[in-house]
Design an enzyme around this catalytic site. Structure first.
Site, mmCIF file in Angstrom:
data_model
loop_
_atom_site.group_PDB
_atom_site.id
_atom_site.type_symbol
_atom_site.label_atom_id
_atom_site.label_comp_id
_atom_site.label_asym_id
_atom_site.label_seq_id
_atom_site.Cartn_x
_atom_site.Cartn_y
_atom_site.Cartn_z
ATOM 1 N N ARG A 192 -17.952 17.115 -11.590
ATOM 2 C CA ARG A 192 -17.246 15.855 -11.887
ATOM 3 C C ARG A 192 -15.998 16.160 -12.707
ATOM 4 N NH1 ARG A 192 -18.607 13.542 -16.241
ATOM 5 N NH2 ARG A 192 -20.831 13.310 -15.897
ATOM 6 N N ASP A 218 3.991 4.153 -7.118
ATOM 7 C CA ASP A 218 3.076 4.373 -5.994
ATOM 8 C C ASP A 218 3.933 4.963 -4.870
ATOM 9 O OD1 ASP A 218 1.603 4.134 -3.647
ATOM 10 O OD2 ASP A 218 0.668 2.236 -4.237
ATOM 11 N N LYS A 248 -3.833 8.043 3.261
ATOM 12 C CA LYS A 248 -2.781 7.711 4.208
ATOM 13 C C LYS A 248 -2.110 8.980 4.725
ATOM 14 C CE LYS A 248 -4.048 3.587 3.076
ATOM 15 N NZ LYS A 248 -3.398 2.826 2.007
ATOM 16 N N TYR A 257 1.214 -3.455 -3.013
ATOM 17 C CA TYR A 257 0.056 -3.284 -2.147
ATOM 18 C C TYR A 257 -1.031 -4.301 -2.527
ATOM 19 C CZ TYR A 257 -4.041 -1.131 -0.071
ATOM 20 O OH TYR A 257 -5.176 -0.917 0.647
HETATM 21 C C1 LIG Z 1 -3.793 2.234 0.854
HETATM 22 C C2 LIG Z 1 -2.897 2.058 -0.302
HETATM 23 C C3 LIG Z 1 -3.405 2.006 -1.599
HETATM 24 C C4 LIG Z 1 -4.889 2.067 -1.892
HETATM 25 O O1 LIG Z 1 -5.470 3.241 -1.448
HETATM 26 P P1 LIG Z 1 -7.003 3.374 -0.913
HETATM 27 O O2 LIG Z 1 -7.080 4.827 -0.606
HETATM 28 O O3 LIG Z 1 -7.154 2.478 0.258
HETATM 29 O O4 LIG Z 1 -7.884 2.979 -2.037
HETATM 30 C C5 LIG Z 1 -2.501 1.857 -2.645
HETATM 31 N N1 LIG Z 1 -1.175 1.763 -2.419
HETATM 32 C C6 LIG Z 1 -0.656 1.803 -1.176
HETATM 33 C C7 LIG Z 1 0.814 1.687 -0.990
HETATM 34 C C8 LIG Z 1 -1.504 1.950 -0.082
HETATM 35 O O5 LIG Z 1 -0.975 1.963 1.150
#
Ligand SMILES: *Cc1c(COP(=O)(O)O)cnc(C)c1O
Length: 368
Positions: free
Chosen positions: A52, A176, A201, A104
């Site tokens: 962890r 982000d 992603k 998001y």
């Molecule tokens: C998908 C996404 C998230 C969240 O990520 P998860 O892996 O689905 O928890 C946050 N910000 C953006 C821009 C995203 O596309």
């Protein structure tokens, strides 16, 4: 201070962890699934003690992501959302947060939920509105969230300008960078303190795992991120880290191909009378559009594209943010952010661009 890493993204990902296996000399890093590690004696904590806290596969992934982003380190988390949560754990109770009104949907949901429970207060602002942004800075935020291009409208925020003003106001600044990826944008170089990813992603790119990351340039901040990731148990598993590193190896190649296809798709959509509004920042693999017609009819005409939430993977996905990715945002907030009920978002994948365009043409033909 170590010297800045000047290697290109392609070289970073192709060489990450290569020949790091101390056991058998394997080229590809082996998967260390063990939850725990042997101590030489009860007083000598080994470098790896409990997974962890620290794990070799996670350490290799963090090293690669940090090199891509120009960060000193950080944490690889179980999802993008756990990376957003981790960023909020760096704040004092009741802290003020400023976030884009078109951020998001999951980030919106988390920040709103924390506010509803009295943990934080968030002001969602239009990042393009100077007066609104300046007023939000005067409010004294502890954290300013940047997401550019925004999702689903792909609005562009000047990171250097907004981060400079936010830091001058005493805030931590986090970007982000999921949609642009470090191949195209490095927020830490532009004055942000933190950079966050959903590695689910484009970074993994194969649509087969969940992961996230929160990285920082400043080593004191890296230590706090590591401390909270361990204390809260937000870390990604060894297997997910191993697999994410595998996906990451082709990131620059995939980005180039997906972008070239997105540009071709954009050029084609721009000529279609059935397209009432088209959003594309000129770079990247994402675009969104509104139809002069019924989105439901358009979607039933598609055959290659998949109706699904997510982005940055090998398969081209289409989604309707109002009822899919952004359903955690109430209709008034969607309207405020400019998300029309029938807006469609496209994440262009690795199929041949002509085939993607032919499918969009089938959708338009289904409008009747
Ligand atoms: C998908 C996404 C998230 C969240 O990520 P998860 O892996 O689905 O928890 C946050 N910000 C953006 C821009 C995203 O596309």
């Amino acid at each position: 201070m170590t010297a800045p890493d000047t290697r290109s993204a392609a070289t970073i990902v192709a060489s990450a962890g290569v020949r790091s296996d101390p056991g058998y000399g394997s080229l590809t890093p082996p998967l260390f699934a063990s939850d725990t590690y042997e101590w030489p004696d009860a007083a000598t904590k080994p470098a790896y003690d409990y997974s962890r806290t620290v794990n070799p596969n996670r350490a290799l992934l963090i090293e690669a992501l940090a090199a891509l982003e120009g960060a000193a380190g950080g944490a690889a988390t179980a999802s993008g959302q756990s990376a957003v949560l981790l960023a909020t754990l760096l704040l004092p109770a009741g802290a003020r947060v400023v976030a884009p009104h078109d951020c998001y949907g999951g980030t919106y949901r988390l920040l709103s939920g924390l506010e509803a429970d009295g943990k934080l207060v968030t002001r969602f602002v239009d990042m393009a509105d100077d007066a609104a942004f300046d007023a939000a800075m005067a409010w004294g935020p502890a954290l300013v969230w940047i997401e550019t291009p925004s999702n689903p409208l792909l609005r562009v925020t000047d990171i250097a300008r907004r981060a400079g003003a936010a830091r001058a106001a005493g805030a931590l600044v986090c970007a982000d960078n999921t949609v642009m990826t470090p191949c195209r944008q490095r927020p830490l170089d532009l004055g942000c303190d933190l950079v966050m990813h959903s590695t689910t992603k484009a970074l993994n790119g194969h649509a087969d795992l969940f992961g996230g990351a929160l990285l920082a340039k400043d080593s004191a901040l890296v230590e706090r991120i590591e401390w909270w990731a361990n204390a809260a148990g937000l870390s990604a598993s060894a297997h997910e880290c191993w697999q994410t590193l595998r996906g990451l190896r082709t990131l620059p190649l995939r980005i180039e191909r997906m972008e070239a296809s997105a540009r071709a798709v954009h050029a084609w959509l721009a000529e279609q009378p059935a397209i009432a509004a088209l959003h594309y920042p000129g770079d990247g693999f994402m675009l969104s559009f509104e139809l002069a017609g019924d989105a439901a009819a358009f979607l039933t005409g598609l055959n290659l594209l998949t109706l699904a939430s997510s982005l940055g993977g090998y398969a081209t996905l289409i989604c309707k943010p109002s009822t899919m990715t952004h359903r955690g945002m109430p209709p008034e907030a969607q309207a405020e952010a400019g998300i029309a009920p029938d807006l469609l978002r496209l994440s262009v994948g690795l199929e041949a661009p002509d085939d993607i365009i032919a499918d969009l043409a089938r959708g338009i033909a289904a409008l009747g």
